[in-house]
Design a protein around this motif. Structure first.
Motif, PDB file in Angstrom:
ATOM      1  N   TYR A   1       6.439  23.770 -13.654  1.00 26.26           N
ATOM      2  CA  TYR A   1       6.413  23.494 -15.085  1.00 26.26           C
ATOM      3  C   TYR A   1       7.781  22.955 -15.473  1.00 26.26           C
ATOM      4  O   TYR A   1       8.806  23.618 -15.294  1.00 26.26           O
ATOM      5  CB  TYR A   1       6.124  24.764 -15.882  1.00 26.26           C
TER       6      TYR A   1
ATOM      7  N   PHE B   1       3.617  19.356 -16.190  1.00 32.49           N
ATOM      8  CA  PHE B   1       3.362  20.030 -14.923  1.00 32.49           C
ATOM      9  C   PHE B   1       3.398  19.029 -13.776  1.00 32.49           C
ATOM     10  O   PHE B   1       2.753  17.977 -13.844  1.00 32.49           O
ATOM     11  CB  PHE B   1       2.002  20.721 -14.966  1.00 32.49           C
TER      12      PHE B   1
ATOM     13  N   THR C   1      -2.397  22.962 -20.606  1.00 31.30           N
ATOM     14  CA  THR C   1      -2.989  22.639 -19.304  1.00 31.30           C
ATOM     15  C   THR C   1      -4.433  23.142 -19.174  1.00 31.30           C
ATOM     16  O   THR C   1      -4.980  23.179 -18.080  1.00 31.30           O
ATOM     17  CB  THR C   1      -2.137  23.250 -18.171  1.00 31.30           C
TER      18      THR C   1
ATOM     19  N   MET D   1      -6.303  19.443 -17.901  1.00 28.14           N
ATOM     20  CA  MET D   1      -5.104  18.701 -17.523  1.00 28.14           C
ATOM     21  C   MET D   1      -5.294  17.193 -17.568  1.00 28.14           C
ATOM     22  O   MET D   1      -4.330  16.440 -17.429  1.00 28.14           O
ATOM     23  CB  MET D   1      -4.643  19.139 -16.133  1.00 28.14           C
TER      24      MET D   1
END
Length: 329
Positions: free
Chosen positions: A141, A146, A270, A273
């Motif tokens: 992260y 990410f 997320t 995603m």
């Protein structure tokens, strides 16, 4: 007498041709005979240029060249009967340009031949265990979102598929369709790359509960056997990679409002995603039969893709050239 001789010659040539196809390990309908063991060992070099998506732009990767990307594969199987086999298919990728490596393929299963060469067409059904859970998913992260650090999604799963086709003289045509369903879990190691967040969570590594996901694959293959030594293959394959998603933070973090709020923010960011992509793969190959049980293949693949905005696998150019050594025992 002449007609009888011609008929015998034609029948013999047909049998030889069919037998050659049946034993050619690059045949898209190949299945080992009872007691037969085969192995296919491959090594390839991939050339990639990164496509600009929101994710690659944030990472500063858009337009980057990744070369060489090394790819290694191992397929092996054993014929339990003439109509039933067990098999394993494995692959490992190392991309030094972005320090990304790991198992990109892992499956173990069985194939059953429902219809044989004596029927109007060959029909197989197969079921495989998906082994990506052997390697944990790794990532970070960061302030920019990410980042993946390896090729595994860390999930176990199951694959169900079928293939079918037919041989005419020197040509074999085959097609296949398969579906992969993965199972959500927390088999991952996620580094917290934002110091303030790591302080808040009182740890610099967490695991998350991933959602289940799926892949769908469909394609066709053709092979032309020029003689008892040389054969040539071509094919096309479509692969749909669905989006990944996070359900929650699995690691126990401090039960404070700031920590819990930030954890929920990570989950919300997320939950979907939007990192899926579709691949369109064009394949060609040329094979030489050294002996009845040893074969050498040179193959080339070119992949086009259509990526979602947060995909980190999007490419403008993706080409792979490799060799494969096939053997039977």
């Amino acid at each position: 007498m002449k007609k009888t001789l011609k008929g015998l010659i034609a029948m013999t040539a047909s049998v030889i041709s069919t037998g050659a196809f049946a034993s050619n390990m690059e045949n898209p309908l190949y299945l080992p005979k009872a007691g037969e063991v085969y192995t296919k060992t491959g090594a390839a070099m991939m050339y990639k240029t990164v496509e600009g998506t929101a994710a690659t732009e944030k990472k500063g990767m858009s337009g980057n060249l990744e070369f060489p990307v090394w790819r290694f594969t191992e397929d092996l199987g054993y014929g339990i009967t003439d109509r039933l086999d067990i098999h394993g298919r494995f692959g490992y990728t190392k991309d030094g340009e972005i320090d990304r490596k790991g198992m990109h393929r892992g499956r173990l299963g069985m194939t059953f031949r429902a219809l044989t060469e004596d029927d109007p067409f060959v029909l197989d059904f197969y079921a495989d265990a998906y082994l990506s859970g052997v390697t944990p998913m790794k990532g970070t992260y960061t302030a920019n979102g990410f980042n993946y650090a390896n090729y595994s999604n860390g999930r176990w799963g199951a694959i169900a598929g079928t293939r079918f086709g037919k041989t005419w003289d020197k040509i074999t045509l085959g097609a296949h369709v398969e579906y992969l369903q993965t199972f959500g879990n927390h088999n991952n190691k996620i580094t917290i790359g934002v110091p303030a967040l790591a302080t808040l969570f009182q740890t610099d590594e967490i695991s998350v509960d991933l959602k289940s996901t799926h892949e769908t694959t469909a394609g066709f293959d053709a092979m032309y056997q020029m003689d008892d030594k040389w054969s040539f293959g071509a094919g096309f394959e479509y692969v749909e990679h669905a989006d990944n998603g996070v359900k929650g933070i699995h690691t126990q973090i401090p039960d404070t409002v700031p920590a819990q709020t930030q954890a929920q923010n990570l989950v919300n960011a997320t939950a979907d995603m939007d990192d899926g992509w579709d691949e369109y793969i064009i394949k060609t190959s040329a094979s030489y039969q050294y002996t009845d049980d040893v074969q050498f293949t040179v193959f080339f693949e070119y992949t086009l893709d259509d990526a979602h905005s947060e995909c980190q696998n999007a490419t403008d150019i993706k080409a792979e050239l490799g060799i494969r050594l096939n053997a039977r025992f």
